[in-house]
Design a protein around this motif. Structure first.
Motif, PDB file in Angstrom:
ATOM      1  N   THR A  84      -8.092-145.836 -60.910  1.00 21.06           N
ATOM      2  CA  THR A  84      -9.193-146.789 -60.734  1.00 21.06           C
ATOM      3  C   THR A  84     -10.537-146.142 -61.040  1.00 21.06           C
ATOM      4  O   THR A  84     -11.521-146.857 -61.228  1.00 21.06           O
ATOM      5  N   GLN A  85     -10.576-144.822 -61.105  1.00 24.61           N
ATOM      6  CA  GLN A  85     -11.818-144.097 -61.360  1.00 24.61           C
ATOM      7  C   GLN A  85     -11.968-143.652 -62.809  1.00 24.61           C
ATOM      8  O   GLN A  85     -12.981-143.062 -63.176  1.00 24.61           O
ATOM      9  N   ALA A  86     -10.976-143.905 -63.639  1.00 23.84           N
ATOM     10  CA  ALA A  86     -11.001-143.461 -65.034  1.00 23.84           C
ATOM     11  C   ALA A  86     -12.101-144.172 -65.819  1.00 23.84           C
ATOM     12  O   ALA A  86     -12.557-145.266 -65.460  1.00 23.84           O
ATOM     13  N   HIS A  87     -12.500-143.560 -66.904  1.00 22.05           N
ATOM     14  CA  HIS A  87     -13.542-144.125 -67.759  1.00 22.05           C
ATOM     15  C   HIS A  87     -13.033-145.405 -68.428  1.00 22.05           C
ATOM     16  O   HIS A  87     -11.855-145.532 -68.761  1.00 22.05           O
ATOM     17  N   SER A  88     -13.929-146.327 -68.661  1.00 18.00           N
ATOM     18  CA  SER A  88     -13.578-147.610 -69.281  1.00 18.00           C
ATOM     19  C   SER A  88     -13.040-147.451 -70.703  1.00 18.00           C
ATOM     20  O   SER A  88     -12.417-148.371 -71.237  1.00 18.00           O
ATOM     21  N   THR A  96     -13.967-137.343 -63.315  1.00 21.82           N
ATOM     22  CA  THR A  96     -14.340-138.735 -63.549  1.00 21.82           C
ATOM     23  C   THR A  96     -15.857-138.836 -63.679  1.00 21.82           C
ATOM     24  O   THR A  96     -16.594-138.012 -63.150  1.00 21.82           O
ATOM     25  N   THR A  97     -16.316-139.830 -64.380  1.00 18.43           N
ATOM     26  CA  THR A  97     -17.746-140.014 -64.602  1.00 18.43           C
ATOM     27  C   THR A  97     -18.491-140.256 -63.293  1.00 18.43           C
ATOM     28  O   THR A  97     -19.597-139.764 -63.099  1.00 18.43           O
ATOM     29  N   TRP A 105       3.830-140.281 -72.672  1.00 15.99           N
ATOM     30  CA  TRP A 105       2.732-139.502 -73.240  1.00 15.99           C
ATOM     31  C   TRP A 105       1.667-139.298 -72.166  1.00 15.99           C
ATOM     32  O   TRP A 105       1.213-140.262 -71.551  1.00 15.99           O
ATOM     33  N   LEU A 106       1.271-138.052 -71.946  1.00 17.69           N
ATOM     34  CA  LEU A 106       0.199-137.750 -70.994  1.00 17.69           C
ATOM     35  C   LEU A 106      -1.044-137.315 -71.752  1.00 17.69           C
ATOM     36  O   LEU A 106      -1.035-136.310 -72.462  1.00 17.69           O
ATOM     37  N   HIS A 107      -2.095-138.099 -71.586  1.00 20.61           N
ATOM     38  CA  HIS A 107      -3.406-137.734 -72.136  1.00 20.61           C
ATOM     39  C   HIS A 107      -4.289-137.299 -70.975  1.00 20.61           C
ATOM     40  O   HIS A 107      -4.289-137.933 -69.919  1.00 20.61           O
ATOM     41  N   VAL A 108      -5.036-136.219 -71.171  1.00 20.90           N
ATOM     42  CA  VAL A 108      -5.978-135.759 -70.159  1.00 20.90           C
ATOM     43  C   VAL A 108      -7.385-135.927 -70.708  1.00 20.90           C
ATOM     44  O   VAL A 108      -7.737-135.354 -71.738  1.00 20.90           O
ATOM     45  N   ASP A 109      -8.150-136.744 -70.008  1.00 18.00           N
ATOM     46  CA  ASP A 109      -9.540-137.003 -70.372  1.00 18.00           C
ATOM     47  C   ASP A 109     -10.428-136.021 -69.604  1.00 18.00           C
ATOM     48  O   ASP A 109     -10.679-136.197 -68.429  1.00 18.00           O
ATOM     49  N   GLY A 110     -10.870-134.992 -70.296  1.00 18.00           N
ATOM     50  CA  GLY A 110     -11.767-134.007 -69.705  1.00 18.00           C
ATOM     51  C   GLY A 110     -13.182-134.164 -70.217  1.00 18.00           C
ATOM     52  O   GLY A 110     -13.982-133.229 -70.165  1.00 18.00           O
ATOM     53  N   ALA A 111     -13.489-135.357 -70.709  1.00 19.31           N
ATOM     54  CA  ALA A 111     -14.790-135.591 -71.351  1.00 19.31           C
ATOM     55  C   ALA A 111     -15.958-135.195 -70.465  1.00 19.31           C
ATOM     56  O   ALA A 111     -16.905-134.564 -70.923  1.00 19.31           O
TER      57      ALA A 111
END
Length: 187
Positions: free
Chosen positions: A21-25, A80-81, A102-108
């Motif tokens: 629920t906290q992931a980027h849009s 998270t942002t 598939w696992l993607h990791v968003d480290g932006a």
């Protein structure tokens, strides 16, 4: 997400995406671009530290499989942002491996911090990911919109985005020694 979708060769209407629920849009936007039905985009609740709950992820995956759906993509976050929360990558990665997702990791937002030895712990479990991104423009004083993207198996990404019409085929493009990034050719 498109590479993950393409490797399955499954009915797109059955494919399911998971993130917190906290992931980027941008994760939801990617699902829309990839043609995933809105009802197959599942937001997983977080714990008191705003991290995705692996137990709830596992439960949702089992429910979806029992409903005849195909879990195919999990997006975990390193920072998270809204709160810089770091999802438990090791636990999420284990779930992804068990179910072949598939696992993607968003480290932006926070992934760049791992450049410092004292913050490398934020990437524990990253070796389980199929893809990873971070944004140097956020912490590394680079120009805006600089993203680094890594993929474990580049052939899957290249294949998913390849278009090789006859007029682009030549000795170099069909030799297998040259990859024309403009067309993502695997030829």
């Amino acid at each position: 997400m498109i590479a993950a979708r393409e490797q399955l060769k499954a009915d797109i209407n059955q494919l399911v995406v998971y993130t917190s629920t906290q992931a980027h849009s941008s994760i939801e936007k990617a699902a829309r671009v990839a043609g995933i039905k809105p009802e197959n985009f599942h937001l997983i609740e977080v714990d008191a530290d705003y991290r995705m709950c692996p137990e709830l992820l596992q439960q949702q995956i089992v429910r979806d499989i029992q409903s005849g759906l195909i879990p195919f993509y999990i997006a975990a976050t390193v920072g998270t942002t809204s709160s810089h929360a770091i999802d438990p990558l090791t636990e999420i990665g284990a779930i992804a491996q068990v179910h072949n997702i598939w696992l993607h990791v968003d480290g932006a937002m926070s992934g760049t911090a791992a450049i410092c030895p004292e913050y490398q712990w934020i990437h524990q479990g990253l070796e389980l990911a199929d893809s990873y991104c971070f944004n140097p423009h956020k912490w590394m004083l680079t120009n805006f919109d600089c993203t680094c993207f890594y993929v474990k198996d580049r052939a899957k990404l290249i294949h998913a985005l390849s278009i090789m019409p006859e007029f682009l085929k030549n000795q170099a493009s069909t030799s297998g020694k040259v990859i024309n990034k403009a067309i993502y050719s695997t030829q």
